[in-house]
Design a protein around this motif. Structure first.
Motif, short mmCIF file in Angstrom:
data_model
loop_
_atom_site.label_atom_id
_atom_site.label_comp_id
_atom_site.label_asym_id
_atom_site.label_seq_id
_atom_site.Cartn_x
_atom_site.Cartn_y
_atom_site.Cartn_z
N ASP A 30 0.82 -1.21 0.00
CA ASP A 30 0.00 0.00 0.00
C ASP A 30 0.86 1.26 0.00
OD1 ASP A 30 -2.19 -1.64 -0.06
OD2 ASP A 30 -2.79 -1.26 2.03
N VAL A 31 1.98 1.23 0.71
CA VAL A 31 2.87 2.39 0.73
C VAL A 31 3.49 2.61 -0.65
CG1 VAL A 31 5.04 3.32 1.67
CG2 VAL A 31 3.36 2.28 3.20
N VAL A 32 3.87 1.54 -1.32
CA VAL A 32 4.43 1.68 -2.68
C VAL A 32 3.39 2.29 -3.62
CG1 VAL A 32 5.28 0.37 -4.68
CG2 VAL A 32 6.20 -0.09 -2.40
N ASP A 33 2.15 1.81 -3.53
CA ASP A 33 1.07 2.40 -4.35
C ASP A 33 0.86 3.87 -4.00
OD1 ASP A 33 0.70 -0.05 -5.58
OD2 ASP A 33 -1.08 -0.58 -4.38
N LEU A 34 0.85 4.17 -2.71
CA LEU A 34 0.69 5.55 -2.26
C LEU A 34 1.86 6.41 -2.73
CD1 LEU A 34 -0.63 7.83 -0.63
CD2 LEU A 34 0.48 6.89 1.42
N LEU A 35 3.05 5.87 -2.68
CA LEU A 35 4.23 6.60 -3.12
C LEU A 35 4.11 6.98 -4.59
CD1 LEU A 35 7.02 7.65 -2.31
CD2 LEU A 35 7.92 5.37 -2.66
N ASP A 36 3.65 6.06 -5.42
CA ASP A 36 3.44 6.36 -6.84
C ASP A 36 2.42 7.48 -7.02
OD1 ASP A 36 5.27 4.40 -7.52
OD2 ASP A 36 3.74 2.88 -7.94
N ALA A 37 1.30 7.39 -6.31
CA ALA A 37 0.25 8.41 -6.41
C ALA A 37 0.75 9.75 -5.87
CB ALA A 37 -0.99 7.96 -5.65
N TYR A 38 1.52 9.70 -4.79
CA TYR A 38 2.04 10.92 -4.16
C TYR A 38 2.98 11.66 -5.11
CZ TYR A 38 4.16 13.95 -0.64
OH TYR A 38 4.61 15.06 0.07
N GLN A 42 1.98 15.29 -6.45
CA GLN A 42 2.82 16.41 -6.01
C GLN A 42 3.72 16.95 -7.11
OE1 GLN A 42 2.21 17.84 -3.24
NE2 GLN A 42 1.04 16.27 -2.19
N GLY A 43 3.71 16.30 -8.26
CA GLY A 43 4.53 16.78 -9.37
C GLY A 43 6.02 16.58 -9.13
N LEU A 44 6.37 15.50 -8.46
CA LEU A 44 7.77 15.23 -8.15
C LEU A 44 8.34 14.21 -9.13
CD1 LEU A 44 7.41 14.87 -4.28
CD2 LEU A 44 8.41 16.80 -5.51
N ASP A 45 9.65 14.16 -9.21
CA ASP A 45 10.36 13.16 -9.99
C ASP A 45 10.57 11.95 -9.09
OD1 ASP A 45 12.08 11.61 -11.49
OD2 ASP A 45 13.60 13.16 -11.74
N ALA A 101 -9.71 18.67 -3.16
CA ALA A 101 -9.38 18.55 -4.58
C ALA A 101 -8.92 17.15 -4.94
CB ALA A 101 -8.31 19.57 -4.97
N ASP A 102 -8.16 16.52 -4.05
CA ASP A 102 -7.73 15.14 -4.32
C ASP A 102 -8.02 14.29 -3.10
OD1 ASP A 102 -6.74 12.87 -5.42
OD2 ASP A 102 -4.65 13.42 -5.18
N ALA A 103 -9.28 13.93 -2.95
CA ALA A 103 -9.69 13.12 -1.81
C ALA A 103 -9.07 11.73 -1.86
CB ALA A 103 -11.21 13.04 -1.75
N GLY A 104 -8.78 11.22 -3.06
CA GLY A 104 -8.19 9.88 -3.20
C GLY A 104 -6.85 9.78 -2.51
N LEU A 105 -6.00 10.76 -2.70
CA LEU A 105 -4.69 10.75 -2.05
C LEU A 105 -4.86 10.84 -0.53
CD1 LEU A 105 -1.60 10.72 -2.41
CD2 LEU A 105 -1.68 13.21 -2.53
N GLY A 106 -5.78 11.66 -0.08
CA GLY A 106 -6.04 11.79 1.35
C GLY A 106 -6.54 10.48 1.95
N LEU A 155 8.99 17.18 -0.51
CA LEU A 155 10.19 16.33 -0.44
C LEU A 155 10.22 15.53 0.86
CD1 LEU A 155 13.09 18.46 -1.96
CD2 LEU A 155 11.92 16.50 -2.96
N ARG A 156 9.83 16.17 1.97
CA ARG A 156 9.80 15.44 3.24
C ARG A 156 8.79 14.29 3.13
NH1 ARG A 156 7.56 18.69 7.35
NH2 ARG A 156 5.61 17.73 6.72
N GLY A 157 7.63 14.54 2.55
CA GLY A 157 6.63 13.49 2.36
C GLY A 157 7.17 12.34 1.54
N LEU A 158 7.90 12.67 0.48
CA LEU A 158 8.52 11.64 -0.35
C LEU A 158 9.50 10.82 0.48
CD1 LEU A 158 8.99 10.42 -3.18
CD2 LEU A 158 10.71 12.21 -3.55
N GLY A 159 10.31 11.49 1.29
CA GLY A 159 11.28 10.79 2.14
C GLY A 159 10.60 9.92 3.19
N VAL A 160 9.51 10.41 3.77
CA VAL A 160 8.78 9.64 4.78
C VAL A 160 8.23 8.36 4.16
CG1 VAL A 160 6.67 9.61 6.18
CG2 VAL A 160 8.22 11.58 6.28
N LEU A 161 7.59 8.47 3.00
CA LEU A 161 7.00 7.30 2.36
C LEU A 161 8.06 6.30 1.91
CD1 LEU A 161 4.11 8.97 0.36
CD2 LEU A 161 3.96 7.71 2.52
#
Length: 195
Positions: A30-38, A42-45, A101-106, A155-161
Motif C-alpha cells: 500500500d505504501v508503494v502504491d501511495l508513493l506512486d500516487a504521491y 505532487q509533481g515530483l520526480d 481537490a484530491d480526496a483519493g490521495l487523502g 520532499l519530506r513526504g517523499l522521504g517519509v513514504l
C-alpha cells in the motif's frame, strides 16, 4: 505445566509474528502504491534524491544480526510511532494544500496511517507476550519541524513514504528472525535470546 505454558507462548509468538509479517507486507504494498500516487500528485520526480530528514527514522542498521529480539521490536515500535506522527502531519498538510481537490490521495494516506497504527499496536502485543514493559510514547511524537516551504513539505513526504516502505521490509525480516525456531528446542527463541 511450565512446558505447556512455554509451548503455548512459543505458538502465540509464532502466530503473532506470522500475522505481523502479513500486515507489514500489505502495508509495504500500500505504501508503494501511495508513493506512486504521491509522486504524481505532487509533481515530483520519482528518482528525486531526498536527504535524511530530522525525525524520520532510518531503516538501515549496523550489525542487524547482533540485535536481540527485544531490541528489534523496540526499534520497530519507536519507528512506527514516529511514522504515525509524521503521516498525521502529512495528512493535515495535504488537506491544507489541496482541500478536497484530491480526496483519493487523502484516503490512501489515511489508510496507510491506520495500518501504521495497527502495526504499532501489534508490536506492543508481541512485547507484552514476552512480559516486557512497553515504553511510553514520548510526548505526542517528534517535535514539530520548522515551518517548511511547500516544496520542502513535498520532499519530506517523499522521504517519509520511501523510508516507511523500507521499514516494512525490515519489519518482515525482524519478525521472520523472531519466529525462527531455536535449534536446540525447536521452539521459537525468546525475544531476549534471539540474535
Amino acid at each position: 505445566m511450565a512446558a505447556a505454558d512455554s509451548t503455548s507462548a512459543a505458538l502465540r509468538r509464532r502466530d503473532l509474528c506470522s500475522r505481523g509479517i502479513r500486515l507489514a507486507g500489505k502495508m509495504r504494498a500500500d505504501v508503494v502504491d501511495l508513493l506512486d500516487a504521491y509522486v504524481e500528485q505532487q509533481g515530483l520526480d520519482a528518482s528525486a534524491s531526498v536527504a535524511a530528514m530530522e525525525g524520520v527514522p532510518l531503516a538501515a542498521v549496523e550489525r542487524w544480526d547482533e540485535q536481540t529480539g527485544t531490541q528489534r521490536l523496540l526499534e520497530n515500535l519507536a519507528a512506527y510511532r514516529a511514522f504515525r506522527a509524521l503521516l498525521a502531519q502529512m495528512l493535515e498538510e495535504q488537506r491544507e494544500q489541496l482541500g478536497e481537490a484530491d480526496a483519493g490521495l487523502g484516503r490512501a494516506l489515511a489508510a496507510v496511517l491506520l495500518q501504521v497504527s495497527a502495526f504499532a499496536y501489534h508490536l506492543e502485543e508481541l512485547l507484552r507476550l514476552e512480559s516486557r514493559g512497553i515504553p511510553g510514547e514520548e510526548g505526542d511524537g517528534p517535535p514539530p519541524p520548522p515551518r517548511l516551504s511547500l516544496f520542502e513539505q513535498k520532499l519530506r513526504g517523499l522521504g517519509v513514504l520511501r523510508e516507511l516502505a523500507q521499514w516494512a521490509v525490515r519489519s518482515v525480516r525482524d519478525l521472520r528472525q523472531l519466529a525462527k525456531p531455536s535449534p536446540a528446542t525447536g521452539a521459537a527463541p525468546g525475544l531476549a535470546e534471539s540474535p
